[in-house]
Design a protein around this motif. Sequence first.
Motif, short mmCIF file in Angstrom:
data_model
loop_
_atom_site.label_atom_id
_atom_site.label_comp_id
_atom_site.label_asym_id
_atom_site.label_seq_id
_atom_site.Cartn_x
_atom_site.Cartn_y
_atom_site.Cartn_z
N ILE A 1 39.91 -1.31 -11.26
CA ILE A 1 40.23 -2.62 -12.45
C ILE A 1 40.39 -3.64 -11.52
O ILE A 1 40.10 -4.78 -12.37
CB ILE A 1 42.23 -2.25 -12.21
N GLN A 2 40.34 -3.99 -10.16
CA GLN A 2 39.75 -5.35 -9.23
C GLN A 2 38.46 -5.11 -9.38
O GLN A 2 37.90 -6.38 -9.89
CB GLN A 2 40.50 -5.12 -8.23
N GLU A 3 37.51 -3.97 -9.17
CA GLU A 3 36.13 -4.22 -9.34
C GLU A 3 35.59 -4.96 -11.09
O GLU A 3 34.43 -5.46 -11.10
CB GLU A 3 35.42 -3.32 -9.08
N THR A 4 36.64 -4.49 -12.13
CA THR A 4 36.30 -4.84 -13.23
C THR A 4 36.44 -6.55 -13.26
O THR A 4 35.59 -7.28 -13.48
CB THR A 4 36.73 -4.01 -14.23
N LEU A 5 37.78 -6.96 -12.69
CA LEU A 5 38.27 -8.34 -12.81
C LEU A 5 37.42 -9.02 -12.36
O LEU A 5 36.74 -9.86 -12.83
CB LEU A 5 39.47 -8.16 -12.16
N GLU A 6 36.80 -8.84 -11.31
CA GLU A 6 36.38 -9.72 -10.37
C GLU A 6 34.68 -9.66 -11.07
O GLU A 6 33.77 -10.67 -10.96
CB GLU A 6 35.59 -8.37 -8.88
N GLU A 7 34.05 -8.27 -11.68
CA GLU A 7 33.13 -8.64 -12.56
C GLU A 7 33.25 -9.29 -13.77
O GLU A 7 31.96 -10.26 -13.95
CB GLU A 7 32.20 -7.48 -13.13
N LEU A 8 34.54 -10.06 -14.38
CA LEU A 8 34.64 -10.43 -15.45
C LEU A 8 34.52 -11.64 -15.27
O LEU A 8 33.70 -12.80 -15.91
CB LEU A 8 35.59 -10.17 -16.28
N ARG A 9 35.36 -11.97 -14.18
CA ARG A 9 34.68 -13.62 -14.10
C ARG A 9 33.70 -13.93 -13.34
O ARG A 9 33.69 -15.09 -13.70
CB ARG A 9 36.35 -14.14 -11.99
N ARG A 10 32.15 -13.10 -13.07
CA ARG A 10 31.65 -13.84 -12.86
C ARG A 10 30.72 -14.17 -13.54
O ARG A 10 29.36 -14.61 -13.64
CB ARG A 10 31.01 -12.59 -11.94
N LEU A 11 31.50 -13.47 -14.88
CA LEU A 11 30.55 -14.27 -16.07
C LEU A 11 29.88 -15.46 -16.59
O LEU A 11 31.36 -16.17 -16.00
CB LEU A 11 31.26 -13.49 -17.22
N PRO B 1 30.90 -11.36 -26.59
CA PRO B 1 29.66 -10.49 -26.06
C PRO B 1 29.01 -10.11 -24.75
O PRO B 1 29.17 -8.28 -24.71
CB PRO B 1 28.52 -11.05 -26.39
N ALA B 2 28.98 -10.14 -23.15
CA ALA B 2 29.05 -10.53 -22.21
C ALA B 2 29.92 -9.21 -21.92
O ALA B 2 29.85 -8.53 -20.84
CB ALA B 2 28.59 -11.55 -21.31
N ALA B 3 31.04 -10.04 -22.22
CA ALA B 3 32.19 -9.21 -21.34
C ALA B 3 32.64 -7.75 -22.36
O ALA B 3 33.19 -7.35 -21.48
CB ALA B 3 33.55 -10.43 -22.07
N ARG B 4 32.73 -7.87 -23.86
CA ARG B 4 32.40 -6.50 -24.49
C ARG B 4 31.31 -6.11 -23.74
O ARG B 4 31.90 -4.50 -23.65
CB ARG B 4 32.35 -7.07 -25.55
N GLN B 5 30.41 -6.21 -23.14
CA GLN B 5 29.16 -5.02 -22.42
C GLN B 5 29.81 -4.51 -21.59
O GLN B 5 29.58 -3.62 -21.18
CB GLN B 5 28.22 -6.34 -22.27
N VAL B 6 30.36 -5.57 -20.19
CA VAL B 6 31.09 -4.84 -19.22
C VAL B 6 31.92 -3.61 -19.40
O VAL B 6 31.96 -2.78 -18.74
CB VAL B 6 31.70 -5.93 -18.37
N LEU B 7 33.12 -4.32 -20.53
CA LEU B 7 34.19 -3.06 -20.44
C LEU B 7 33.34 -1.68 -21.53
O LEU B 7 34.35 -1.50 -21.08
CB LEU B 7 35.12 -3.82 -21.73
N HIS C 1 35.27 6.13 -22.70
CA HIS C 1 36.00 6.53 -23.40
C HIS C 1 36.91 5.57 -24.39
O HIS C 1 37.70 6.43 -25.03
CB HIS C 1 36.13 7.58 -22.67
N VAL C 2 36.79 4.31 -23.84
CA VAL C 2 38.19 3.65 -24.46
C VAL C 2 38.11 2.67 -25.40
O VAL C 2 38.01 2.61 -26.58
CB VAL C 2 38.76 3.18 -23.40
N ILE C 3 36.61 1.80 -25.09
CA ILE C 3 36.83 0.99 -25.82
C ILE C 3 36.42 0.74 -27.46
O ILE C 3 37.19 -0.12 -28.26
CB ILE C 3 34.97 0.45 -24.76
N ASP C 4 35.85 1.88 -27.24
CA ASP C 4 35.90 1.67 -29.60
C ASP C 4 37.40 2.98 -29.53
O ASP C 4 37.15 2.56 -31.68
CB ASP C 4 34.71 3.05 -29.45
N ARG C 5 37.88 3.13 -29.46
CA ARG C 5 39.11 3.47 -30.27
C ARG C 5 39.94 2.56 -30.53
O ARG C 5 39.87 1.22 -30.20
CB ARG C 5 40.18 4.28 -28.75
N PRO C 6 40.05 2.67 -31.55
CA PRO C 6 41.50 2.36 -32.29
C PRO C 6 42.52 1.52 -31.81
O PRO C 6 43.31 0.27 -31.97
CB PRO C 6 41.77 3.01 -33.99
N ILE C 7 43.05 1.95 -31.10
CA ILE C 7 44.06 1.57 -30.23
C ILE C 7 44.47 0.12 -29.18
O ILE C 7 44.33 -0.95 -29.81
CB ILE C 7 45.10 2.22 -28.98
#
Length: 70
Positions: A60-70, A17-23, A29-35
């Motif tokens: 992308i790198q900022e997103t990865l860093e945020e995910l790593r901090r979870l 849930p926490a990672a999904r929230q970050v994404l 605009h992408v998270i809920d697409r079927p792909i």
Amino acid sequence: MDLRNNQITIGELLANPAARQVLARRFPHVIDRPIVAKSGSMTVERAMKLGAAYVPKKFIQETLEELRRL
């Protein structure tokens, strides 16, 4: 969060849930697409390579860093 050297799958991220929230916040605009749901077995490393043509590397790198901090 341990991204396992970017070998964690999209499905594993979306199941957290926490990672999904970050994404969802960073890629609204992408998270809920079927792909995205169909790419559950894809690794983050592979997704980064595919997304590099559309998303700045710094974002992308900022997103990865945020995910790593979870």
